[in-house]
Scaffold this motif. Sequence first.
Motif, PDB file in Angstrom:
ATOM      1  N   LEU A 176      29.251   8.764 -14.463  1.00  0.00           N
ATOM      2  CA  LEU A 176      27.969   9.391 -14.129  1.00  0.00           C
ATOM      3  C   LEU A 176      28.191  10.756 -13.478  1.00  0.00           C
ATOM      4  O   LEU A 176      27.463  11.711 -13.752  1.00  0.00           O
ATOM      5  N   PHE A 177      29.215  10.842 -12.637  1.00  0.00           N
ATOM      6  CA  PHE A 177      29.565  12.119 -12.002  1.00  0.00           C
ATOM      7  C   PHE A 177      29.858  13.161 -13.076  1.00  0.00           C
ATOM      8  O   PHE A 177      29.364  14.296 -13.024  1.00  0.00           O
ATOM      9  N   GLY A 178      30.645  12.767 -14.071  1.00  0.00           N
ATOM     10  CA  GLY A 178      30.979  13.680 -15.165  1.00  0.00           C
ATOM     11  C   GLY A 178      29.760  14.098 -15.966  1.00  0.00           C
ATOM     12  O   GLY A 178      29.580  15.276 -16.296  1.00  0.00           O
ATOM     13  N   ASP A 179      28.898  13.122 -16.258  1.00  0.00           N
ATOM     14  CA  ASP A 179      27.697  13.405 -17.055  1.00  0.00           C
ATOM     15  C   ASP A 179      26.755  14.380 -16.351  1.00  0.00           C
ATOM     16  O   ASP A 179      26.068  15.177 -17.002  1.00  0.00           O
ATOM     17  N   LEU A 180      26.686  14.285 -15.021  1.00  0.00           N
ATOM     18  CA  LEU A 180      25.668  15.048 -14.291  1.00  0.00           C
ATOM     19  C   LEU A 180      26.232  16.179 -13.431  1.00  0.00           C
ATOM     20  O   LEU A 180      25.503  16.766 -12.630  1.00  0.00           O
ATOM     21  N   LYS A 181      27.520  16.498 -13.610  1.00  0.00           N
ATOM     22  CA  LYS A 181      28.112  17.471 -12.683  1.00  0.00           C
ATOM     23  C   LYS A 181      27.482  18.861 -12.793  1.00  0.00           C
ATOM     24  O   LYS A 181      27.562  19.643 -11.850  1.00  0.00           O
ATOM     25  N   HIS A 182      26.827  19.158 -13.905  1.00  0.00           N
ATOM     26  CA  HIS A 182      26.167  20.467 -14.031  1.00  0.00           C
ATOM     27  C   HIS A 182      24.650  20.368 -13.857  1.00  0.00           C
ATOM     28  O   HIS A 182      23.936  21.337 -14.119  1.00  0.00           O
ATOM     29  N   HIS A 183      24.167  19.200 -13.452  1.00  0.00           N
ATOM     30  CA  HIS A 183      22.711  19.047 -13.273  1.00  0.00           C
ATOM     31  C   HIS A 183      22.265  19.887 -12.080  1.00  0.00           C
ATOM     32  O   HIS A 183      22.881  19.840 -11.019  1.00  0.00           O
ATOM     33  N   ALA A 232       7.476   9.164  -5.487  1.00  0.00           N
ATOM     34  CA  ALA A 232       6.092   9.593  -5.279  1.00  0.00           C
ATOM     35  C   ALA A 232       5.736   9.568  -3.793  1.00  0.00           C
ATOM     36  O   ALA A 232       5.124  10.525  -3.264  1.00  0.00           O
ATOM     37  N   GLU A 233       6.114   8.503  -3.105  1.00  0.00           N
ATOM     38  CA  GLU A 233       5.816   8.412  -1.665  1.00  0.00           C
ATOM     39  C   GLU A 233       6.499   9.544  -0.899  1.00  0.00           C
ATOM     40  O   GLU A 233       5.907  10.155  -0.007  1.00  0.00           O
ATOM     41  N   GLN A 234       7.743   9.833  -1.271  1.00  0.00           N
ATOM     42  CA  GLN A 234       8.486  10.886  -0.565  1.00  0.00           C
ATOM     43  C   GLN A 234       7.898  12.271  -0.838  1.00  0.00           C
ATOM     44  O   GLN A 234       7.760  13.082   0.084  1.00  0.00           O
ATOM     45  N   LEU A 235       7.546  12.547  -2.074  1.00  0.00           N
ATOM     46  CA  LEU A 235       6.939  13.849  -2.383  1.00  0.00           C
ATOM     47  C   LEU A 235       5.650  14.046  -1.584  1.00  0.00           C
ATOM     48  O   LEU A 235       5.407  15.120  -1.038  1.00  0.00           O
ATOM     49  N   LYS A 236       4.834  13.007  -1.500  1.00  0.00           N
ATOM     50  CA  LYS A 236       3.570  13.113  -0.758  1.00  0.00           C
ATOM     51  C   LYS A 236       3.797  13.276   0.747  1.00  0.00           C
ATOM     52  O   LYS A 236       2.909  13.713   1.465  1.00  0.00           O
ATOM     53  N   GLY A 237       5.025  12.932   1.187  1.00  0.00           N
ATOM     54  CA  GLY A 237       5.350  13.068   2.601  1.00  0.00           C
ATOM     55  C   GLY A 237       6.156  14.317   2.930  1.00  0.00           C
ATOM     56  O   GLY A 237       6.685  14.438   4.033  1.00  0.00           O
ATOM     57  N   GLY A 238       6.287  15.240   1.972  1.00  0.00           N
ATOM     58  CA  GLY A 238       6.962  16.505   2.268  1.00  0.00           C
ATOM     59  C   GLY A 238       8.460  16.516   2.026  1.00  0.00           C
ATOM     60  O   GLY A 238       9.155  17.449   2.392  1.00  0.00           O
ATOM     61  N   ILE A 239       8.972  15.459   1.383  1.00  0.00           N
ATOM     62  CA  ILE A 239      10.416  15.350   1.117  1.00  0.00           C
ATOM     63  C   ILE A 239      10.724  15.950  -0.258  1.00  0.00           C
ATOM     64  O   ILE A 239      10.149  15.542  -1.255  1.00  0.00           O
ATOM     65  N   THR A 240      11.642  16.913  -0.291  1.00  0.00           N
ATOM     66  CA  THR A 240      12.010  17.551  -1.561  1.00  0.00           C
ATOM     67  C   THR A 240      13.345  17.040  -2.088  1.00  0.00           C
ATOM     68  O   THR A 240      13.675  17.234  -3.259  1.00  0.00           O
ATOM     69  N   CYS A 241      14.134  16.391  -1.210  1.00  0.00           N
ATOM     70  CA  CYS A 241      15.461  15.926  -1.599  1.00  0.00           C
ATOM     71  C   CYS A 241      15.748  14.630  -0.850  1.00  0.00           C
ATOM     72  O   CYS A 241      15.403  14.509   0.331  1.00  0.00           O
ATOM     73  N   PHE A 242      16.363  13.657  -1.529  1.00  0.00           N
ATOM     74  CA  PHE A 242      16.703  12.408  -0.849  1.00  0.00           C
ATOM     75  C   PHE A 242      18.072  11.909  -1.284  1.00  0.00           C
ATOM     76  O   PHE A 242      18.544  12.214  -2.384  1.00  0.00           O
ATOM     77  N   CYS A 243      18.721  11.151  -0.393  1.00  0.00           N
ATOM     78  CA  CYS A 243      19.987  10.501  -0.715  1.00  0.00           C
ATOM     79  C   CYS A 243      19.678   9.046  -1.019  1.00  0.00           C
ATOM     80  O   CYS A 243      19.044   8.364  -0.204  1.00  0.00           O
ATOM     81  N   ASP A 244      20.146   8.590  -2.147  1.00  0.00           N
ATOM     82  CA  ASP A 244      19.866   7.220  -2.560  1.00  0.00           C
ATOM     83  C   ASP A 244      21.177   6.461  -2.732  1.00  0.00           C
ATOM     84  O   ASP A 244      22.182   7.026  -3.163  1.00  0.00           O
ATOM     85  N   MET A 245      21.146   5.176  -2.399  1.00  0.00           N
ATOM     86  CA  MET A 245      22.325   4.333  -2.575  1.00  0.00           C
ATOM     87  C   MET A 245      21.814   2.973  -3.033  1.00  0.00           C
ATOM     88  O   MET A 245      21.354   2.169  -2.227  1.00  0.00           O
ATOM     89  N   TYR A 246      21.810   2.775  -4.361  1.00  0.00           N
ATOM     90  CA  TYR A 246      21.299   1.502  -4.862  1.00  0.00           C
ATOM     91  C   TYR A 246      21.872   1.223  -6.247  1.00  0.00           C
ATOM     92  O   TYR A 246      22.492   2.085  -6.859  1.00  0.00           O
ATOM     93  N   PHE A 247      21.605   0.013  -6.724  1.00  0.00           N
ATOM     94  CA  PHE A 247      22.149  -0.443  -8.002  1.00  0.00           C
ATOM     95  C   PHE A 247      21.545   0.343  -9.181  1.00  0.00           C
ATOM     96  O   PHE A 247      20.488   0.940  -9.058  1.00  0.00           O
ATOM     97  N   TYR A 248      22.239   0.307 -10.313  1.00  0.00           N
ATOM     98  CA  TYR A 248      21.826   1.038 -11.535  1.00  0.00           C
ATOM     99  C   TYR A 248      21.537   2.517 -11.231  1.00  0.00           C
ATOM    100  O   TYR A 248      20.442   3.025 -11.503  1.00  0.00           O
ATOM    101  N   PRO A 249      22.515   3.231 -10.673  1.00  0.00           N
ATOM    102  CA  PRO A 249      22.269   4.629 -10.304  1.00  0.00           C
ATOM    103  C   PRO A 249      21.911   5.539 -11.478  1.00  0.00           C
ATOM    104  O   PRO A 249      21.236   6.541 -11.299  1.00  0.00           O
ATOM    105  N   LYS A 250      22.349   5.149 -12.693  1.00  0.00           N
ATOM    106  CA  LYS A 250      21.971   5.978 -13.847  1.00  0.00           C
ATOM    107  C   LYS A 250      20.460   5.952 -14.059  1.00  0.00           C
ATOM    108  O   LYS A 250      19.840   6.967 -14.373  1.00  0.00           O
ATOM    109  N   VAL A 251      19.866   4.766 -13.854  1.00  0.00           N
ATOM    110  CA  VAL A 251      18.404   4.635 -13.984  1.00  0.00           C
ATOM    111  C   VAL A 251      17.716   5.494 -12.921  1.00  0.00           C
ATOM    112  O   VAL A 251      16.762   6.223 -13.206  1.00  0.00           O
ATOM    113  N   ALA A 252      18.225   5.417 -11.682  1.00  0.00           N
ATOM    114  CA  ALA A 252      17.650   6.218 -10.591  1.00  0.00           C
ATOM    115  C   ALA A 252      17.772   7.708 -10.900  1.00  0.00           C
ATOM    116  O   ALA A 252      16.836   8.490 -10.667  1.00  0.00           O
ATOM    117  N   SER A 253      18.918   8.101 -11.470  1.00  0.00           N
ATOM    118  CA  SER A 253      19.132   9.513 -11.833  1.00  0.00           C
ATOM    119  C   SER A 253      18.116   9.978 -12.868  1.00  0.00           C
ATOM    120  O   SER A 253      17.600  11.095 -12.791  1.00  0.00           O
TER     121      SER A 253
END
Length: 443
Positions: free
Chosen positions: A177-184, A119-140
Motif C-alpha cells: 500500500l505504501f508503494g501504491d500511494l507514495k505519490h498520492h 464526514a463527522e471530522q470535516l463538519k468539525g473543522g478537521i482537514t487531516c486525520f491519522c487512522d489506524m484500523y483494519f483494511y487500510p486500503k479500503v480506508a485509503s
Amino acid sequence: MTTSAAPLDLLLLPTWLVPVEPAGVVLKEHGLGIRDGCIAFIGPRAAALKLEAKEVRELPGMLLSPGLINAHGHAAMSLFRGLADDLPLMTWLEKHIWPAEAKWVDEAFVRDGTNLAIAEQLKGGITCFCDMYFYPKVASDCVHNSGMRAQIAMPILDFPIPGASSADEALRQAIELFGDLKHHPRIKIAFGPHAPYTVSDANLEKIRVVAEELDATIHMHVHETAFEVQQAVEQTGERPLARLGRLGLLGPRFQAVHMTQISEDDLALLVESNTSVIHCPESNLKLASGFCPVERLWQAGVNVAIGTDGAASNNDLDLLGETRTAAMLAKAVAGSATALDAHRALRMATLNGARAMGLESQIGSLEVGKAADMVAFDLSGLAQQPIYDPVSQLIYATGRDCVKHLWVAGKPLLDDRQLTRMDEQQLTATAIAWGQRISGHSE
C-alpha cells in the motif's frame, strides 16, 4: 508576497486570520489568496483587494485558521460508538471490542464506518486525520474519494486480524500500500504496531527495518495505562518505552500515542530521540487510563499533538472539544493556570500534528507556499461575545457547530456547514442500519 500576475483562484477576507506560525499572532483585516491549491498570498485587506481573483469571499465575524489535525483515531470504529461504555480499557477491549470486531469487521464495515468518521471530522473543522484500523486500503479509498487528507497506519499484531492472517501478511500489505500511494498528494501510509503488549521484539525489528528503508512513520499505542507499564516491568524488568528505544524504533518518525505514564527516564528518552507524543485526553479520561503530563513534555521540548482516539471510546471525533479538554487538563495536571494557553493549544491541534507526521513543510500553519488546508470558524454568535482574544474564544467558548467552511488543498469540502462531496442523509441512514444489525434489532 504574491509570486506571479496570474489571478488567484480564491481570495478569502476573514475578520481574523490566525497563521499559527509565527506563534501567538492574530492578523486582523487581512486577506488570504489561494492559487493551485496552495496559499499564494497573505497580507492586509487593502493590498488583497488590489489582486485579481476569480472568486472573492468575505468572511465577516469569522476566524480563519489552519485545518485541525486529528493525530490519532480508529475511523471505522465510529460504527461501535456507544457500544460498550463506562468500562476500563482491558475489559472494554477483551470482553467487548475485540469480540465485536471479530464478528462484524469486514471491508463494508470499514468503508461505511470510515465515511461516517470523515464526514463527522470535516463538519468539525478537521482537514487531516491519522487512522489506524483494519483494511487500510479500503480506508485509503474513502479518503481519496472524500478529498480529505490522512495518514493511514496498517495495524500489525502478533495474532490474526481482520484482513491479515499474520503479522508478516499485515507488514506485506502495508509495504504494498505504501508503494501504491507514495505519490498520492493527500494520503500517507504508516506502520501501526498496535501496542508493546501485542507485538513481539522480532516483529518490531521487522517494522523498524522496513520503516527506515521507506522513511515511513510508525504509529503505536504506548504507555496507555499504568497497568501496561507495571505488567511489562514485572515480566521483563523493562518499561515499554525503554524497550522501544533499545529496539531502535524511537525517533522523529515515531508517534507514541497516549503516554499517560512518563518517568524521568522516559522523558529523557523522548527528548533525546525527538519522538512525538499524541495526546488523547478524553479517551484517557473516559477509560480512566491516566493523565499525559502535557506541560512537562512541552517545556522539555517534546512535540505533542492531539487526537480524539476512536468514537468507541470518546465518543465523538470533535478535535476542537478535545483541544479545550487538553488545555483544561494540562492546567490541572501541572497545577498551573498558565499551562497550555489557548494559542499553544491551537498549535497542538494543527502544526504539532503536522510535525508528528513529517508534513510540517506542507500543512499545519497558514504560510505562503503551504497547502491551503483551512477552516473558518464563525465567532459572531451570542456565546462568543465580547471578543478580546479570538483564539481564547475559539478554544474556551466555541463548539464545533461554529465551523462554517473548510478547504483541503484549496478545494471546499464544507460550504456554509454543508458537505460538498458527501451525502449526509445517506451516511446517517447507513450508520443506523449498522447499529440495528450489531444490536440484533434488524429485520
